[in-house]
Design a protein around this motif. Structure first.
Motif, PDB file in Angstrom:
ATOM      1  N   ASN A   1       0.811  -1.213   0.000  1.00  0.00           N
ATOM      2  CA  ASN A   1       0.000   0.000   0.000  1.00  0.00           C
ATOM      3  C   ASN A   1       0.847   1.267   0.000  1.00  0.00           C
ATOM      4  N   THR A   2       2.116   1.154  -0.406  1.00  0.00           N
ATOM      5  CA  THR A   2       3.018   2.308  -0.323  1.00  0.00           C
ATOM      6  C   THR A   2       2.545   3.470  -1.193  1.00  0.00           C
ATOM      7  N   GLY A   3       1.921   3.174  -2.334  1.00  0.00           N
ATOM      8  CA  GLY A   3       1.413   4.236  -3.191  1.00  0.00           C
ATOM      9  C   GLY A   3       0.281   4.995  -2.533  1.00  0.00           C
ATOM     10  N   GLU A   4      -0.638   4.250  -1.918  1.00  0.00           N
ATOM     11  CA  GLU A   4      -1.755   4.877  -1.210  1.00  0.00           C
ATOM     12  C   GLU A   4      -1.243   5.723  -0.043  1.00  0.00           C
ATOM     13  N   GLN A   5      -0.218   5.211   0.645  1.00  0.00           N
ATOM     14  CA  GLN A   5       0.348   5.952   1.776  1.00  0.00           C
ATOM     15  C   GLN A   5       0.953   7.282   1.330  1.00  0.00           C
ATOM     16  N   GLU A   6       1.737   7.256   0.249  1.00  0.00           N
ATOM     17  CA  GLU A   6       2.351   8.499  -0.218  1.00  0.00           C
ATOM     18  C   GLU A   6       1.293   9.486  -0.708  1.00  0.00           C
TER      19      GLU A   6
ATOM     20  N   VAL B   1      -2.273  15.466   3.123  1.00  0.00           N
ATOM     21  CA  VAL B   1      -2.074  16.110   4.421  1.00  0.00           C
ATOM     22  C   VAL B   1      -1.051  17.239   4.300  1.00  0.00           C
ATOM     23  N   ALA B   2       0.004  17.032   3.528  1.00  0.00           N
ATOM     24  CA  ALA B   2       1.010  18.079   3.343  1.00  0.00           C
ATOM     25  C   ALA B   2       0.375  19.338   2.755  1.00  0.00           C
ATOM     26  N   LYS B   3      -0.469  19.160   1.761  1.00  0.00           N
ATOM     27  CA  LYS B   3      -1.147  20.321   1.168  1.00  0.00           C
ATOM     28  C   LYS B   3      -2.042  20.996   2.198  1.00  0.00           C
ATOM     29  N   ASP B   4      -2.693  20.206   3.035  1.00  0.00           N
ATOM     30  CA  ASP B   4      -3.547  20.755   4.087  1.00  0.00           C
ATOM     31  C   ASP B   4      -2.716  21.519   5.119  1.00  0.00           C
ATOM     32  N   CYS B   5      -1.435  21.186   5.208  1.00  0.00           N
ATOM     33  CA  CYS B   5      -0.515  21.880   6.122  1.00  0.00           C
ATOM     34  C   CYS B   5       0.081  23.151   5.507  1.00  0.00           C
ATOM     35  N   GLY B   6      -0.394  23.524   4.326  1.00  0.00           N
ATOM     36  CA  GLY B   6       0.108  24.734   3.684  1.00  0.00           C
ATOM     37  C   GLY B   6       1.398  24.542   2.916  1.00  0.00           C
ATOM     38  N   ILE B   7       1.736  23.284   2.624  1.00  0.00           N
ATOM     39  CA  ILE B   7       2.966  22.983   1.879  1.00  0.00           C
ATOM     40  C   ILE B   7       2.639  22.895   0.397  1.00  0.00           C
TER      41      ILE B   7
ATOM     42  N   PHE C   1       6.551  19.269   9.019  1.00  0.00           N
ATOM     43  CA  PHE C   1       5.854  18.104   8.477  1.00  0.00           C
ATOM     44  C   PHE C   1       6.748  16.868   8.534  1.00  0.00           C
ATOM     45  N   ASN C   2       7.995  17.004   8.120  1.00  0.00           N
ATOM     46  CA  ASN C   2       8.907  15.855   8.138  1.00  0.00           C
ATOM     47  C   ASN C   2       9.096  15.303   9.543  1.00  0.00           C
ATOM     48  N   VAL C   3       9.137  16.198  10.537  1.00  0.00           N
ATOM     49  CA  VAL C   3       9.288  15.746  11.924  1.00  0.00           C
ATOM     50  C   VAL C   3       8.027  15.028  12.393  1.00  0.00           C
ATOM     51  N   PHE C   4       6.871  15.665  12.227  1.00  0.00           N
ATOM     52  CA  PHE C   4       5.640  15.126  12.813  1.00  0.00           C
ATOM     53  C   PHE C   4       5.020  13.997  11.990  1.00  0.00           C
ATOM     54  N   ALA C   5       5.347  13.895  10.707  1.00  0.00           N
ATOM     55  CA  ALA C   5       4.842  12.801   9.870  1.00  0.00           C
ATOM     56  C   ALA C   5       5.854  11.666   9.750  1.00  0.00           C
ATOM     57  N   HIS C   6       6.968  11.790  10.480  1.00  0.00           N
ATOM     58  CA  HIS C   6       8.010  10.761  10.509  1.00  0.00           C
ATOM     59  C   HIS C   6       8.569  10.480   9.114  1.00  0.00           C
ATOM     60  N   ASN C   7       8.848  11.545   8.376  1.00  0.00           N
ATOM     61  CA  ASN C   7       9.561  11.413   7.100  1.00  0.00           C
ATOM     62  C   ASN C   7      11.020  11.765   7.361  1.00  0.00           C
ATOM     63  N   ARG C   8      11.837  10.761   7.602  1.00  0.00           N
ATOM     64  CA  ARG C   8      13.218  11.000   8.001  1.00  0.00           C
ATOM     65  C   ARG C   8      14.212  10.858   6.843  1.00  0.00           C
ATOM     66  N   ASP C   9      13.677  10.575   5.663  1.00  0.00           N
ATOM     67  CA  ASP C   9      14.527  10.482   4.473  1.00  0.00           C
ATOM     68  C   ASP C   9      14.662  11.876   3.837  1.00  0.00           C
ATOM     69  N   ASP C  10      14.913  12.877   4.669  1.00  0.00           N
ATOM     70  CA  ASP C  10      14.961  14.271   4.212  1.00  0.00           C
ATOM     71  C   ASP C  10      16.393  14.673   3.864  1.00  0.00           C
ATOM     72  N   HIS C  11      16.970  13.950   2.895  1.00  0.00           N
ATOM     73  CA  HIS C  11      18.361  14.185   2.503  1.00  0.00           C
ATOM     74  C   HIS C  11      18.464  15.328   1.496  1.00  0.00           C
ATOM     75  N   SER C  12      19.693  15.649   1.111  1.00  0.00           N
ATOM     76  CA  SER C  12      19.949  16.873   0.334  1.00  0.00           C
ATOM     77  C   SER C  12      19.458  16.816  -1.108  1.00  0.00           C
TER      78      SER C  12
ATOM     79  N   SER D   1      -3.096  11.783  11.916  1.00  0.00           N
ATOM     80  CA  SER D   1      -3.761  10.732  11.142  1.00  0.00           C
ATOM     81  C   SER D   1      -2.771   9.879  10.346  1.00  0.00           C
ATOM     82  N   LEU D   2      -1.551  10.382  10.139  1.00  0.00           N
ATOM     83  CA  LEU D   2      -0.563   9.667   9.339  1.00  0.00           C
ATOM     84  C   LEU D   2       0.273   8.707  10.157  1.00  0.00           C
ATOM     85  N   VAL D   3       0.466   9.001  11.437  1.00  0.00           N
ATOM     86  CA  VAL D   3       1.406   8.216  12.236  1.00  0.00           C
ATOM     87  C   VAL D   3       0.740   7.436  13.355  1.00  0.00           C
ATOM     88  N   ASP D   4      -0.590   7.529  13.484  1.00  0.00           N
ATOM     89  CA  ASP D   4      -1.294   6.741  14.509  1.00  0.00           C
ATOM     90  C   ASP D   4      -1.214   5.249  14.192  1.00  0.00           C
TER      91      ASP D   4
END
Length: 368
Positions: free
Chosen positions: A186-191, A197-203, A279-290, A365-368
């Motif tokens: 379900n990785t596609g559905e997850q992304e 949610v990112a858009k809802d966060c103003g991103i 967003f990266n912190v609270f949604a647990h997206n830790r692949d935030d490389h350069s 809702s993303l990390v529960d």
């Protein structure tokens, strides 16, 4: 296959300059005189608009400047190129990065293209997304794929580890991703959920879709933001700008903030980066490389701006830490760490705290 020693670099059919191999395995670059008169610096910190021969260091990108390394496929795309070379009885280890640029052709990330090109005879095939996903799995499992030509044509210039294709939908350029061998089905559905949610966060993000599948919950797709109104948009990653490999966890959001302000001179871009950090912190997206932060050049306004966000999904990265630390903290960044980054770049504390709390609530809702 010819072994090119020179390549011409183009931006939307305009000659930018020349790349040339040196005896010590570097790839030198020189701007064209007309580009100096009418163009812009394609990498402001490494390649200012000057008439001189620029020489990179070898270490990070095997003799290339970062902005040109950004054009090369990474992960999945490199695997496809190597498989196609082997199919044509060419040893991939014999092909240097200059000649790999000649394989990129027209579909690479950003606006830069390279000539002359290396072209291979490719059979045209029609496949639906499920078939392509299954063929991707075969390649990742080191099995032969009957659709190698089609996969190379659609994804041979793409970056990132996950299999993907570059395709047109209603005349617009899209990227559609398939699961890797390590991804849940379900990785596609997850992304896709992450993008909403990112858009809802103003991103700011490009248009996203979940493309239907008969074998999984769907494939994530995103419209390319490096294509607009029939033209390619010049793009350079933070990795390319700072001449540092995205595989080295040597970045901090404090550095990213300073870089963004220096390049864009725009606090709206700073706020966008701050929202993305939260967003990266609270949604647990830790692949935030350069390589997952980029800038686009607006040719009409002669301005750089932070690109729309991309590659946002649940990830743990190396040792479970953020690839880019938050005020020096990678494992368990706190709200105080987040607010310290905001304070150092000049975002007011009340505004920064309100944004962070709002994004934290929306990410539950993303990390529960």
């Amino acid at each position: 296959m010819d072994n090119y020693k020179y390549l011409k670099v183009f931006y939307n059919d305009k000659l930018v300059g020349t790349l040339a191999k040196t005896p010590d395995r570097l790839v030198a670059f020189e701007y064209d005189s007309e580009w100096i008169a009418t163009g812009f610096s394609i990498s402001p910190f490494s390649l200012p608009l000057q008439k001189k021969v620029f020489l990179p260091k070898y270490e990070q990108f095997e003799g290339l400047f970062g902005v040109f390394n950004d054009s090369l496929p990474d992960g999945w795309g490199r695997l496809l190129v190597d498989r196609l070379l082997l199919k044509n009885k060419i040893n991939p280890s014999d092909i240097d990065n200059l000649n790999r640029l000649a394989v990129v052709q027209e579909s690479g990330m950003g606006a830069l293209t390279y000539k002359p090109e290396h072209r291979f005879e490719i059979q045209e095939q029609e496949s639906d997304y499920d078939i392509l996903a299954q063929e991707c799995s075969k390649i990742l499992e080191s099995q032969n794929s009957d659709n190698l030509d089609e996969l190379f044509k659609l994804g041979g210039s793409s970056g990132g580890a996950r299999p993907k294709i570059l395709t047109k939908i209603n005349g617009e350029d899209w990227i559609i991703k398939f699961p890797s061998s390590l991804d849940p089905k379900n990785t596609g559905e997850q992304e896709y959920k992450y993008s909403l949610v990112a858009k809802d966060c103003g991103i700011k993000m490009s248009e996203t879709k979940l493309f239907p599948s008969k074998i999984c919950s769907g494939y994530f797709g995103i419209k390319r933001f490096d294509r607009a109104n029939g033209k390619k948009v010049h793009m350079v990653s933070v990795s390319g700008l700072l001449e540092t490999s995205h595989r080295l966890p040597n970045l901090d959001y404090n550095i990213l903030m300073k870089l963004t302000l220096e390049l864009t001179k725009n606090y709206q871009d700073i706020e966008q980066l701050y929202r993305l950090m939260c967003f990266n912190v609270f949604a647990h997206n830790r692949d935030d490389h350069s390589k997952n932060f980029s800038f686009l050049y607006n040719e009409n306004k002669k301005e750089w701006h932070l690109s729309p966000a991309y590659d946002l999904t649940y990830s743990s990265s190396f040792n479970g830490e953020h690839s880019t630390t938050i005020n020096g903290e990678g494992k368990n960044p706190s709200l105080d760490d987040i607010l310290t980054v905001a304070k150092k770049i000049g975002i007011k504390e009340k505004q920064a705290k309100n944004i962070a709390i709002d994004i934290k609530d929306k990410c539950l809702s993303l990390v529960d």
